[in-house]
Design an enzyme around this catalytic site. Structure first.
Site, PDB file in Angstrom:
ATOM      1  N   LYS A   1       1.123  -1.438   0.433  1.00  0.00           N
ATOM      2  CA  LYS A   1      -0.032   0.124  -0.397  1.00  0.00           C
ATOM      3  C   LYS A   1       0.866   1.202  -0.280  1.00  0.00           C
ATOM      4  CE  LYS A   1      -4.543  -1.782   1.418  1.00  0.00           C
ATOM      5  NZ  LYS A   1      -5.285  -2.243   2.238  1.00  0.00           N
TER       6      LYS A   1
ATOM      7  N   ARG B   1      -2.589  -9.998   5.279  1.00  0.00           N
ATOM      8  CA  ARG B   1      -2.999 -10.172   3.576  1.00  0.00           C
ATOM      9  C   ARG B   1      -2.775  -9.378   2.705  1.00  0.00           C
ATOM     10  NH1 ARG B   1      -5.928  -6.975  -0.196  1.00  0.00           N
ATOM     11  NH2 ARG B   1      -7.313  -7.878  -1.878  1.00  0.00           N
TER      12      ARG B   1
HETATM   13  N1  LIG Z   1     -10.462  -7.519   4.599  1.00  0.00           N
HETATM   14  C1  LIG Z   1      -9.405  -6.577   3.986  1.00  0.00           C
HETATM   15  N2  LIG Z   1      -9.795  -6.657   2.812  1.00  0.00           N
HETATM   16  C2  LIG Z   1      -9.002  -5.780   1.808  1.00  0.00           C
HETATM   17  N3  LIG Z   1      -9.304  -6.022   0.099  1.00  0.00           N
HETATM   18  C3  LIG Z   1      -8.571  -4.779  -0.869  1.00  0.00           C
HETATM   19  C4  LIG Z   1      -8.116  -4.286  -0.012  1.00  0.00           C
HETATM   20  C5  LIG Z   1      -6.994  -3.354  -1.224  1.00  0.00           C
HETATM   21  O1  LIG Z   1      -6.099  -4.213  -1.292  1.00  0.00           O
HETATM   22  P1  LIG Z   1      -5.748  -4.559  -2.769  1.00  0.00           P
HETATM   23  O2  LIG Z   1      -6.151  -3.705  -4.057  1.00  0.00           O
HETATM   24  O3  LIG Z   1      -4.601  -4.391  -3.077  1.00  0.00           O
HETATM   25  O4  LIG Z   1      -6.108  -5.815  -2.927  1.00  0.00           O
HETATM   26  N4  LIG Z   1      -7.761  -3.564   1.319  1.00  0.00           N
HETATM   27  C6  LIG Z   1      -7.785  -4.839   1.707  1.00  0.00           C
HETATM   28  C7  LIG Z   1      -7.505  -5.120   3.398  1.00  0.00           C
HETATM   29  O5  LIG Z   1      -6.686  -3.898   4.145  1.00  0.00           O
HETATM   30  N5  LIG Z   1      -8.575  -5.760   4.060  1.00  0.00           N
END
Ligand SMILES: Nc1nc2ncc(COP(=O)(O)O)nc2c(=O)[nH]1
Length: 271
Positions: A212, A247
Site C-alpha cells: 500500500k 492479507r
Molecule cells: N480485509 C481486507 N480486504 C481488502 N481488500 C482489498 C484491499 C485493497 O488492496 P488490493 O487492491 O491490493 O487488494 N485491502 C484490503 C484490506 O486491507 N483488508
C-alpha cells in the site's frame, strides 16, 4: 492470506489474473508459498476505481472460487455485495471478506448469518465530504480522526455488535482496521502502532498493508513492486503482535518473515 484480484484495475496487480486459469494458477502458487487462505476479489477498491456490475463481479470470482474449493483450498471472497457473497459461498468459499464491514449491502448480514462462514469486517468510514457512502463510488477522501485507534476500534466493535445481534457468533467475526481506506499514512501507522488495542477486543484481527501507498511513502516514493520487504516486515510485526492474519500479494516473503518472527519469539527454530 494470499490475494488474487480477478480485476482489471487493482492497484498493484490489476489485469494479470482476469483469466480464470491464470487466477487459479496464481492461487496454487500462493498456497505453495504458504498461504492458508486465498482471498479472491472481483472488484477493485483502489482509489479512483469504479464499482463494477454485480453480475460481472460474480462471474469473475465464482469460477475461480469453485475450482479452488474443489481442490480443498480455503477461499475468502472479497466482496461488498450479498449476491456475490451468496454465489461465492455456494461455490465453496469458506469466508466472506467485506471491506464495507457489512454496511454496503443490507442483505449481507442475512447471507452471512444463514451460512457458517467467518465474516471479516473491515473499517472504512465515509468522509463528511464524500458524496454518499464511500462504497457507492469507492471514495477514499481522507476523513478526520481525533483518535484514529480509539475511533476505528469503537466503530469496528459497533459493526461486530450488529453482526452478533443478527445471530452471527462472535467467534466467526474477524476485524480489520482497513489500512488506506479513507485513511492517510499517519492514520495507518497509528493503527499499526495501536494494534494491541484492536487485539484487546478479543476478536481475531486481519491486517492488510500489502504494497500500500503508505509503505511507498515511507520508502521515498517507492513503487508498489518495491514494497515487498516493507510488507513482509509489517507481517512479521503483526504476527509478533498476535494478529490472526495478514492479507498479502506475495506470500513467500511474508511466510519467511513470519517464520523468523516465530523463531525469534520461541528462541529457536521449530523442533
Ligand atoms: N480485509 C481486507 N480486504 C481488502 N481488500 C482489498 C484491499 C485493497 O488492496 P488490493 O487492491 O491490493 O487488494 N485491502 C484490503 C484490506 O486491507 N483488508
Amino acid at each position: 492470506m494470499g490475494v488474487v484480484n480477478v480485476t482489471a484495475d487493482s492497484f498493484s496487480d490489476g489485469g494479470r489474473y482476469l483469466d480464470p486459469e491464470a487466477a487459479v494458477a496464481r492461487a496454487r502458487e500462493l498456497v505453495g508459498d504458504g498461504a492458508a487462505i486465498v482471498d479472491v476479489g472481483g472488484e477493485s477498491t483502489r482509489p479512483g476505481a469504479h464499482r463494477v456490475p454485480a453480475e460481472l463481479e460474480r462471474d469473475r470470482v465464482v469460477p475461480v472460487i469453485a475450482a479452488l474449493a474443489a481442490e480443498g483450498i480455503a477461499v475468502s471472497v472479497d466482496t461488498m455485495r450479498a449476491s456475490v457473497a451468496a454465489a461465492a459461498l455456494d461455490a465453496g468459499a469458506a469466508i466472506v471478506n467485506d471491506v464495507s464491514g457489512g454496511r454496503a449491502d443490507p442483505d449481507m448480514t442475512r447471507v452471512v448469518a444463514d451460512s457458517d462462514a467467518p465474516w471479516i469486517l473491515m473499517h472504512w468510514r465515509p468522509s463528511p465530504g464524500a458524496p454518499g457512502p464511500v462504497w457507492a463510488g469507492i471514495h477514499h477522501e481522507i476523513t478526520e480522526y481525533d483518535d484514529v485507534v480509539a475511533e476505528v476500534r469503537d466503530e469496528l466493535l459497533h459493526q461486530a455488535d450488529a453482526a452478533i445481534a443478527a445471530g452471527i457468533a462472535r467467534e466467526r467475526i474477524v476485524l480489520d482496521p482497513g489500512l488506506g481506506f479513507a485513511k492517510n499514512a499517519a492514520h495507518n501507522w497509528a493503527l499499526l502502532h495501536g494494534l494491541p488495542a484492536l487485539q484487546d477486543t478479543g476478536f481475531r484481527i486481519l491486517v492488510g498493508a500489502s504494497r500500500k501507498r503508505f509503505l511507498g511513502e515511507l520508502l521515498g516514493g517507492r513503487e508498489p513492486a518495491g514494497r515487498e520487504v516493507a510488507t513482509a516486515a509489517v507481517s512479521a510485526l503483526a504476527a509478533q503482535a498476535g494478529a490472526w492474519g495478514v492479507r498479502v500479494h506475495d506470500v513467500r516473503s511474508t511466510a519467511d518473515a513470519i517464520a523468523v518472527a516465530q523463531a525469534w519469539r520461541r528462541g529457536g527454530a521449530p523442533t
